[in-house]
Design a protein around this motif. Sequence first.
Motif, PDB file in Angstrom:
ATOM      1  N   ASP A  69      58.805  21.537  30.520  1.00  0.00           N
ATOM      2  CA  ASP A  69      58.424  21.793  29.132  1.00  0.00           C
ATOM      3  C   ASP A  69      57.059  21.141  28.895  1.00  0.00           C
ATOM      4  OD1 ASP A  69      58.117  22.164  26.395  1.00  0.00           O
ATOM      5  OD2 ASP A  69      60.178  21.675  25.920  1.00  0.00           O
ATOM      6  N   SER A  70      56.995  19.828  28.967  1.00  0.00           N
ATOM      7  CA  SER A  70      55.734  19.134  28.705  1.00  0.00           C
ATOM      8  C   SER A  70      54.632  19.549  29.677  1.00  0.00           C
ATOM      9  CB  SER A  70      55.953  17.621  28.768  1.00  0.00           C
ATOM     10  OG  SER A  70      54.753  16.940  28.510  1.00  0.00           O
ATOM     11  N   ALA A  71      54.886  19.419  30.966  1.00  0.00           N
ATOM     12  CA  ALA A  71      53.846  19.740  31.950  1.00  0.00           C
ATOM     13  C   ALA A  71      53.523  21.230  31.980  1.00  0.00           C
ATOM     14  CB  ALA A  71      54.275  19.276  33.338  1.00  0.00           C
ATOM     15  N   LEU A  72      54.542  22.056  31.834  1.00  0.00           N
ATOM     16  CA  LEU A  72      54.325  23.508  31.912  1.00  0.00           C
ATOM     17  C   LEU A  72      53.672  24.057  30.655  1.00  0.00           C
ATOM     18  CD1 LEU A  72      54.765  26.156  33.457  1.00  0.00           C
ATOM     19  CD2 LEU A  72      57.042  26.267  32.441  1.00  0.00           C
ATOM     20  N   ARG A  73      54.101  23.575  29.509  1.00  0.00           N
ATOM     21  CA  ARG A  73      53.616  24.127  28.238  1.00  0.00           C
ATOM     22  C   ARG A  73      52.548  23.269  27.550  1.00  0.00           C
ATOM     23  NH1 ARG A  73      59.420  25.610  27.548  1.00  0.00           N
ATOM     24  NH2 ARG A  73      59.465  27.868  27.827  1.00  0.00           N
ATOM     25  N   GLY A  74      52.359  22.061  28.046  1.00  0.00           N
ATOM     26  CA  GLY A  74      51.355  21.188  27.450  1.00  0.00           C
ATOM     27  C   GLY A  74      51.804  20.510  26.161  1.00  0.00           C
ATOM     28  N   ARG A  75      53.115  20.523  25.912  1.00  0.00           N
ATOM     29  CA  ARG A  75      53.627  19.872  24.698  1.00  0.00           C
ATOM     30  C   ARG A  75      53.822  18.378  24.950  1.00  0.00           C
ATOM     31  NH1 ARG A  75      58.158  22.427  21.534  1.00  0.00           N
ATOM     32  NH2 ARG A  75      59.483  21.652  23.213  1.00  0.00           N
ATOM     33  N   ARG A  77      55.500  14.606  24.651  1.00  0.00           N
ATOM     34  CA  ARG A  77      56.877  14.120  24.700  1.00  0.00           C
ATOM     35  C   ARG A  77      57.441  13.955  23.295  1.00  0.00           C
ATOM     36  NH1 ARG A  77      56.751  10.053  29.981  1.00  0.00           N
ATOM     37  NH2 ARG A  77      55.927  11.664  31.375  1.00  0.00           N
ATOM     38  N   ALA A  78      56.604  13.542  22.366  1.00  0.00           N
ATOM     39  CA  ALA A  78      57.056  13.412  20.968  1.00  0.00           C
ATOM     40  C   ALA A  78      57.457  14.767  20.398  1.00  0.00           C
ATOM     41  CB  ALA A  78      55.961  12.771  20.116  1.00  0.00           C
ATOM     42  N   GLU A  79      56.657  15.804  20.682  1.00  0.00           N
ATOM     43  CA  GLU A  79      56.991  17.152  20.208  1.00  0.00           C
ATOM     44  C   GLU A  79      58.331  17.633  20.752  1.00  0.00           C
ATOM     45  OE1 GLU A  79      53.592  20.244  20.048  1.00  0.00           O
ATOM     46  OE2 GLU A  79      52.951  18.718  21.513  1.00  0.00           O
ATOM     47  N   ILE A  80      58.609  17.288  21.986  1.00  0.00           N
ATOM     48  CA  ILE A  80      59.843  17.725  22.648  1.00  0.00           C
ATOM     49  C   ILE A  80      61.032  16.881  22.194  1.00  0.00           C
ATOM     50  CG2 ILE A  80      60.965  17.965  24.906  1.00  0.00           C
ATOM     51  CD1 ILE A  80      58.125  18.364  26.057  1.00  0.00           C
ATOM     52  N   GLY A  81      60.741  15.653  21.768  1.00  0.00           N
ATOM     53  CA  GLY A  81      61.820  14.768  21.346  1.00  0.00           C
ATOM     54  C   GLY A  81      62.407  13.951  22.483  1.00  0.00           C
ATOM     55  N   ILE A  82      61.560  13.591  23.445  1.00  0.00           N
ATOM     56  CA  ILE A  82      62.012  12.747  24.550  1.00  0.00           C
ATOM     57  C   ILE A  82      61.235  11.439  24.533  1.00  0.00           C
ATOM     58  CG2 ILE A  82      62.778  14.663  26.010  1.00  0.00           C
ATOM     59  CD1 ILE A  82      60.143  14.389  27.586  1.00  0.00           C
ATOM     60  N   VAL A 124      49.792  26.964  37.828  1.00  0.00           N
ATOM     61  CA  VAL A 124      49.344  25.622  37.457  1.00  0.00           C
ATOM     62  C   VAL A 124      50.030  25.155  36.178  1.00  0.00           C
ATOM     63  CG1 VAL A 124      47.346  24.234  36.776  1.00  0.00           C
ATOM     64  CG2 VAL A 124      47.139  25.898  38.619  1.00  0.00           C
ATOM     65  N   LEU A 125      50.605  23.965  36.261  1.00  0.00           N
ATOM     66  CA  LEU A 125      51.180  23.294  35.094  1.00  0.00           C
ATOM     67  C   LEU A 125      50.063  22.430  34.506  1.00  0.00           C
ATOM     68  CD1 LEU A 125      53.577  24.009  37.047  1.00  0.00           C
ATOM     69  CD2 LEU A 125      54.791  22.135  35.968  1.00  0.00           C
ATOM     70  N   PRO A 126      49.535  22.798  33.352  1.00  0.00           N
ATOM     71  CA  PRO A 126      48.348  22.132  32.829  1.00  0.00           C
ATOM     72  C   PRO A 126      48.600  20.820  32.100  1.00  0.00           C
ATOM     73  CG  PRO A 126      49.005  23.869  31.355  1.00  0.00           C
ATOM     74  CD  PRO A 126      49.933  23.937  32.537  1.00  0.00           C
ATOM     75  N   GLY A 127      49.841  20.570  31.683  1.00  0.00           N
ATOM     76  CA  GLY A 127      50.074  19.500  30.726  1.00  0.00           C
ATOM     77  C   GLY A 127      50.582  18.182  31.240  1.00  0.00           C
ATOM     78  N   HIS A 128      50.614  17.953  32.545  1.00  0.00           N
ATOM     79  CA  HIS A 128      51.138  16.670  33.015  1.00  0.00           C
ATOM     80  C   HIS A 128      50.086  15.579  32.917  1.00  0.00           C
ATOM     81  CE1 HIS A 128      52.973  13.577  35.507  1.00  0.00           C
ATOM     82  NE2 HIS A 128      54.109  14.131  35.098  1.00  0.00           N
TER      83      HIS A 128
END
Length: 166
Positions: A69-75, A77-82, A124-128
């Motif tokens: 989620d984070s690495a793949l979508r660039g969101r 950790r706060a947005e995801i709730g983790i 490519v996972l852009p968000g890590h």
Amino acid sequence: MTQPTIEPSTLEAPIAEQFEIFLDEHRARLAATLDGLTEEEARVSLVPSRTTLLGLVKHGVFVEKVWFDSALRGRSRAEIGIPETPDESFVLVDADDIASVRATYAEACAASRRATAGLALNHVLPGHRLGPLPLRWAYLHVLRELAQHLGHADILREQVLARRPS
């Protein structure tokens, strides 16, 4: 417990499919470490760290969301709730029980499968935080992490079961 995947169909499958089969196998094994345990046994702390069997599965949710989620979508950790750190992902709250943590883990794994469906291994996972990384690197990292935590879980489970009255 799930046996290793060594069927000819897996061995002959495209490499991306092999990654997915092995990931799912390891995911199922992590969830299965809670099989037959009481709530108390799942939460018992037998080491100085925050590592418990229930905490390992809860951490699995974190791993899935960080990478797929984070690495793949660039969101964020706060947005995801983790949690911001891996260590915090082991913290259990009163509402955490075997059923709820398993359900959350199953949904996180399903979301990861949906997010990566049809992606090439060089996607490519852009968000890590380490920077852009190919999906194959994320798959290998998650497999490595799941294998490491399954080792922890095997030892903890053995200790938990040894504490049961004869």
